[in-house]
Write a protein that holds these residues in place. Structure first.
Motif, PDB file in Angstrom:
ATOM      1  N   THR A 137       0.768  -1.212  -0.228  1.00  0.00           N
ATOM      2  CA  THR A 137      -0.002   0.073  -0.019  1.00  0.00           C
ATOM      3  C   THR A 137       0.804   1.244  -0.180  1.00  0.00           C
ATOM      4  O   THR A 137       0.811   2.417  -0.622  1.00  0.00           O
ATOM      5  N   ALA A 138       1.933   1.309   0.782  1.00  0.00           N
ATOM      6  CA  ALA A 138       2.663   2.442   0.705  1.00  0.00           C
ATOM      7  C   ALA A 138       3.343   2.645  -0.406  1.00  0.00           C
ATOM      8  O   ALA A 138       3.608   3.947  -0.879  1.00  0.00           O
ATOM      9  N   ALA A 139       3.835   1.887  -1.051  1.00  0.00           N
ATOM     10  CA  ALA A 139       4.665   2.142  -2.485  1.00  0.00           C
ATOM     11  C   ALA A 139       3.355   2.449  -3.236  1.00  0.00           C
ATOM     12  O   ALA A 139       3.960   3.491  -4.382  1.00  0.00           O
ATOM     13  N   THR A 140       2.549   1.823  -3.507  1.00  0.00           N
ATOM     14  CA  THR A 140       1.256   2.390  -4.351  1.00  0.00           C
ATOM     15  C   THR A 140       0.917   3.741  -4.169  1.00  0.00           C
ATOM     16  O   THR A 140       0.670   4.449  -5.124  1.00  0.00           O
ATOM     17  N   LEU A 141       0.816   4.181  -2.918  1.00  0.00           N
ATOM     18  CA  LEU A 141       0.312   5.403  -2.707  1.00  0.00           C
ATOM     19  C   LEU A 141       1.437   6.495  -3.245  1.00  0.00           C
ATOM     20  O   LEU A 141       1.412   7.443  -3.678  1.00  0.00           O
ATOM     21  N   ALA A 142       2.711   6.177  -2.843  1.00  0.00           N
ATOM     22  CA  ALA A 142       4.051   6.856  -3.381  1.00  0.00           C
ATOM     23  C   ALA A 142       3.868   6.969  -4.770  1.00  0.00           C
ATOM     24  O   ALA A 142       4.104   8.122  -5.499  1.00  0.00           O
ATOM     25  N   PHE A 147       2.833   9.939  -9.797  1.00  0.00           N
ATOM     26  CA  PHE A 147       2.001  10.217 -10.788  1.00  0.00           C
ATOM     27  C   PHE A 147       1.690  11.809 -10.998  1.00  0.00           C
ATOM     28  O   PHE A 147       1.682  12.200 -12.099  1.00  0.00           O
ATOM     29  N   GLY A 148       0.992  12.200  -9.878  1.00  0.00           N
ATOM     30  CA  GLY A 148       0.360  13.524 -10.048  1.00  0.00           C
ATOM     31  C   GLY A 148       1.474  14.558  -9.874  1.00  0.00           C
ATOM     32  O   GLY A 148       1.465  15.612 -10.624  1.00  0.00           O
ATOM     33  N   ALA A 166       0.962  16.572  -6.011  1.00  0.00           N
ATOM     34  CA  ALA A 166       1.311  15.155  -5.432  1.00  0.00           C
ATOM     35  C   ALA A 166       0.360  15.038  -4.388  1.00  0.00           C
ATOM     36  O   ALA A 166      -0.081  13.710  -4.167  1.00  0.00           O
ATOM     37  N   ALA A 167       0.138  15.989  -3.459  1.00  0.00           N
ATOM     38  CA  ALA A 167      -0.652  15.638  -2.153  1.00  0.00           C
ATOM     39  C   ALA A 167      -2.206  15.295  -3.011  1.00  0.00           C
ATOM     40  O   ALA A 167      -2.765  14.408  -2.073  1.00  0.00           O
ATOM     41  N   LEU A 168      -2.778  16.094  -3.815  1.00  0.00           N
ATOM     42  CA  LEU A 168      -4.142  15.604  -4.125  1.00  0.00           C
ATOM     43  C   LEU A 168      -4.265  14.441  -4.934  1.00  0.00           C
ATOM     44  O   LEU A 168      -5.109  13.478  -4.772  1.00  0.00           O
ATOM     45  N   ALA A 169      -3.262  14.192  -5.753  1.00  0.00           N
ATOM     46  CA  ALA A 169      -3.103  12.893  -6.600  1.00  0.00           C
ATOM     47  C   ALA A 169      -2.974  11.635  -5.630  1.00  0.00           C
ATOM     48  O   ALA A 169      -3.682  10.467  -5.679  1.00  0.00           O
ATOM     49  N   LEU A 170      -2.270  11.703  -4.269  1.00  0.00           N
ATOM     50  CA  LEU A 170      -2.120  10.640  -3.595  1.00  0.00           C
ATOM     51  C   LEU A 170      -3.447  10.375  -2.824  1.00  0.00           C
ATOM     52  O   LEU A 170      -3.988   9.119  -2.539  1.00  0.00           O
ATOM     53  N   ILE A 171      -4.245  11.608  -2.396  1.00  0.00           N
ATOM     54  CA  ILE A 171      -5.515  11.257  -1.962  1.00  0.00           C
ATOM     55  C   ILE A 171      -6.526  10.712  -2.800  1.00  0.00           C
ATOM     56  O   ILE A 171      -7.167   9.586  -2.515  1.00  0.00           O
TER      57      ILE A 171
END
Length: 442
Positions: A137-142, A147-148, A166-171
């Protein structure tokens, strides 16, 4: 894996006697591999061509495979026909991860070349389906954050704009992974995400010197149906009307939901008219690398495939950059479509490279035709002249068509060239002499 066949009346007719000589493993592999390709979401004409080569290699050359919106139709040489439901219930989208698609393409290449038999192919196909994701999960969120961030760099955002992207893309990426388990949640999430991201961008972007209409694109780009829309036009252009129309309908629905959410937010929270930030004009060339790294993490592809993917991405990005500068975005879209197919085919022989149809899927986002339409939808909600917004939406549609035509043109051209290069010589040897004579006409 859900795998169900529905057979018509013709299937109950007795099969010809020579059909008993055909391996049951070969028929089962063709059926299951066809379903897997449908789940991968690749263009229908590609499935038909690829499975024809596989059928020839397995000794059933009369078998034909056709992709339908909810599964595949397999027609055998004895006249029997069977329909197999795809595991992916949403027509026009792909449910296989990139590592699974890589394993699938490698397996089909091996079977078509005669290096792998049907029984071994079935074993590898089952193993591919059961393979867990490469990253946690951590690597996928990174990966979503990268990506963003990479896409924000492609859009020449400001420094703080990159942080926001980056912050909004992670969420958005994290929530998308959660709600995708529910059909109702997955259907409504694009509109909700577009509304929330557009509202946040309308408030935060002007404070960091960035246009809110651009700031909301990078976090939402992972929700854009870039591949499905492109493949829809490819299928329609190749005569696959049913699958093409289904893909197009699903893609349009996703774009409408995104546009509706963005439009509603822009009406409630008007954008500021001035922005004081400085765009990072150099960022797009570095953004391609960051974007590719994010794609590999979110799509569960091995990181050792990054160099080859970057070669495909940079080749496409460079061609599109100069073609757009020369003739506008529509010519740039066509040139990018041609370039991405040629580059993917050229670099898929490199060590650890993704197969061609896996390699250029992430690159489709770089062409950003959907982002143009999304930005136009936001601008429709702003006061003033809406002609520019309508123009952007129209250009976005034309870029998608141009991109698909370029991909189709390059694919068909390379197939013709390969056929000509591998065609057997016309001259034949005379059995009564050493000289080669042209074949006699009958």
């Amino acid at each position: 894996m859900r795998f169900r066949a529905r057979r018509g009346a013709a299937d109950r007719a007795p099969a010809p006697r020579q059909k008993t000589e055909v391996s049951k493993d070969a028929l089962e592999f063709i059926e299951r591999a066809s379903v897997a390709q449908a789940d991968a979401g690749v263009p229908s004409f590609h499935v038909t061509q690829r499975m024809q080569k596989v059928a020839d290699a397995l000794g059933v050359p009369g078998t034909r495979v056709y992709t339908m919106p909810a599964g595949v139709l397999v027609h055998h040489a004895d006249g029997t026909t069977a329909f197999f439901d795809a595991d992916n219930s949403t027509a026009g989208t792909g449910s296989l991860r990139m590592d699974q698609l890589q394993a699938l393409q490698s397996l089909l290449d091996s079977v078509a070349a005669g290096r792998t038999g049907a029984a071994e192919g079935l074993r590898r196909l089952t193993a591919m389906r059961d393979t867990p994701p490469l990253y946690g999960t951590a690597a996928t969120l990174a990966g979503h954050a990268l990506f963003g961030l990479g896409f924000g760099m492609l859009l020449k955002a400001t420094w703080w704009g990159l942080v926001l992207a980056a912050a909004l893309a992670l969420i958005v990426g994290g929530l998308d992974n959660l709600v995708s388990r529910s059909r109702a949640g997955a259907a409504l999430f694009p509109a909700v995400a577009a509304f929330a991201v557009t509202a946040v961008a309308a408030v935060a972007a002007p404070r960091i010197g960035m246009n809110p209409a651009l700031a909301m694109i990078a976090p939402l780009v992972s929700l854009l149906p870039a591949a499905a829309m492109t493949y829809a036009v490819i299928d329609l252009s190749a005569g696959q009307a049913i699958s093409g129309a289904a893909r197009l309908a699903v893609s349009v629905q996703r774009m409408v939901l995104l546009a509706f959410g963005a439009y509603a937010a822009s009406r409630l929270i008007p954008n500021a008219s001035t922005y004081g930030g400085t765009a990072l004009t150099w960022a797009p060339w570095l953004g391609v690398t960051v974007f590719c790294a994010g794609c590999l993490l979110t799509q569960s592809a091995p990181l050792r495939s990054l160099p080859a993917l970057m070669l495909v991405a940079y080749s496409t990005f460079t061609v599109q950059f100069f073609a757009t500068d020369l003739g506008g975005p529509i010519l740039g879209g066509f040139a990018a479509g041609v370039a991405t197919v040629i580059a993917a085919a050229a670099f898929d022989r490199l060590p650890d490279a993704l197969p061609s149809y896996a390699a250029f899927v992430p690159v489709l986002w770089i062409v950003v035709p959907g982002a143009l339409g999304l930005q136009g939808a936001v601008e429709l909600g702003e006061p003033g002249d809406h002609l520019n917004a309508v123009t952007e939406i129209g250009i976005a549609g034309m870029v998608i068509v141009a991109l698909a035509v370029g991909i189709l043109f390059a694919t068909l051209t390379t197939d013709i060239i390969r056929t000509l290069l591998h065609r057997p010589p016309i001259l034949t040897t005379d059995p009564h002499g050493d000289a080669e004579q042209p074949p006699r006409e009958h």
